[in-house]
Scaffold this active site. Sequence first.
Site, short mmCIF file in Angstrom:
data_model
loop_
_atom_site.label_atom_id
_atom_site.label_comp_id
_atom_site.label_asym_id
_atom_site.label_seq_id
_atom_site.Cartn_x
_atom_site.Cartn_y
_atom_site.Cartn_z
N CYS A 1 32.81 6.25 23.55
CA CYS A 1 32.30 5.16 22.72
C CYS A 1 31.07 4.57 23.42
O CYS A 1 30.11 5.28 23.67
CB CYS A 1 33.38 4.11 22.45
SG CYS A 1 34.15 3.39 23.92
N ARG B 1 37.04 1.63 23.43
CA ARG B 1 37.45 2.07 22.10
C ARG B 1 37.93 3.52 22.12
O ARG B 1 38.88 3.89 21.43
CB ARG B 1 36.30 1.89 21.11
CG ARG B 1 36.00 0.46 20.73
CD ARG B 1 34.75 0.35 19.85
NE ARG B 1 33.53 0.48 20.63
CZ ARG B 1 32.31 0.54 20.12
NH1 ARG B 1 32.15 0.49 18.80
NH2 ARG B 1 31.24 0.63 20.89
#
Length: 291
Positions: A249, A254
Amino acid sequence: MSTNDRGYVHPDVLVTTDWVAEHLNDSSIRIVESDEDVLLYDIGHIPNAVKIDWHGDLQDPLSRDFIDQDAFAALLSRFGIANDTTVVFYGDKNNWWAAYAYWFFAYMGHEHLKIMDGGRKKWEAEQRPLTRDVPTFTATSYKPSEMRPELRAFRDDVLEHIGYQRRKKVGEGKPIVDVRSPGEYSGELLHMPDYPQEGALRGGHIPGAKNIPWGRAANEDGTFKSSDELREIYGGQGVTGDADIVTYCRIGERSAHTWFVLHELLGYKNVRNYDGSWTEWGNVVGLPIER
């Protein structure tokens, strides 16, 4: 629907809010809150939960890397976590940072790990108790465990993964999942919408990466979707259990959520999180970028 009814390969890595409520005072369990919003814990947290700040607790204060095994052992000892303690993570934003802490603990070799399905969102929606009392526990003598380097990818690993040779066209690579927002993937944004646009000099994505935003794996109540739904989301983009997969990410948090979905819930054996992610890739001279 219980976690066991959703078809996960490893349903034991998830626990329900009911389960946590029943184990608040279990000495063999340590509940850990890890949030994007570091002030949430102080406003109110699950009774007997401790706070781990990904930046202040897990990152080396000087180098762009994690704390070492000795510092990790000292951190866990301070929180009263022994090598056989089961650590249960939860947090805000659909357990986004909780999954990152889970992945880091797994990388460092701690074996007994779980996530509270639904995180703070579900706990609060059910109007369960929160407290501002910060618990203290008797310190342990945590012994460093054998690390699991196979869970982490570095920049050179990713270059090999995508079949890159300097000054040559990128070859046929293996599956790589960009879990950022579509705007970040396209290069229009350097960070999520409504966040400061900083961290990288160039926008775009790693060549060959499939854009499957991390949040697609969660239901409206913050819980994880069923295995059938997840396999459809990822399998439709060619991300299947027989592949060697890398997730990334902006800074690896994430993508740790997606790593948890693929590796822990769906049981895909070869999944690595590239935590250097776009903050590293978008700043390095000469690395290939697609838009």
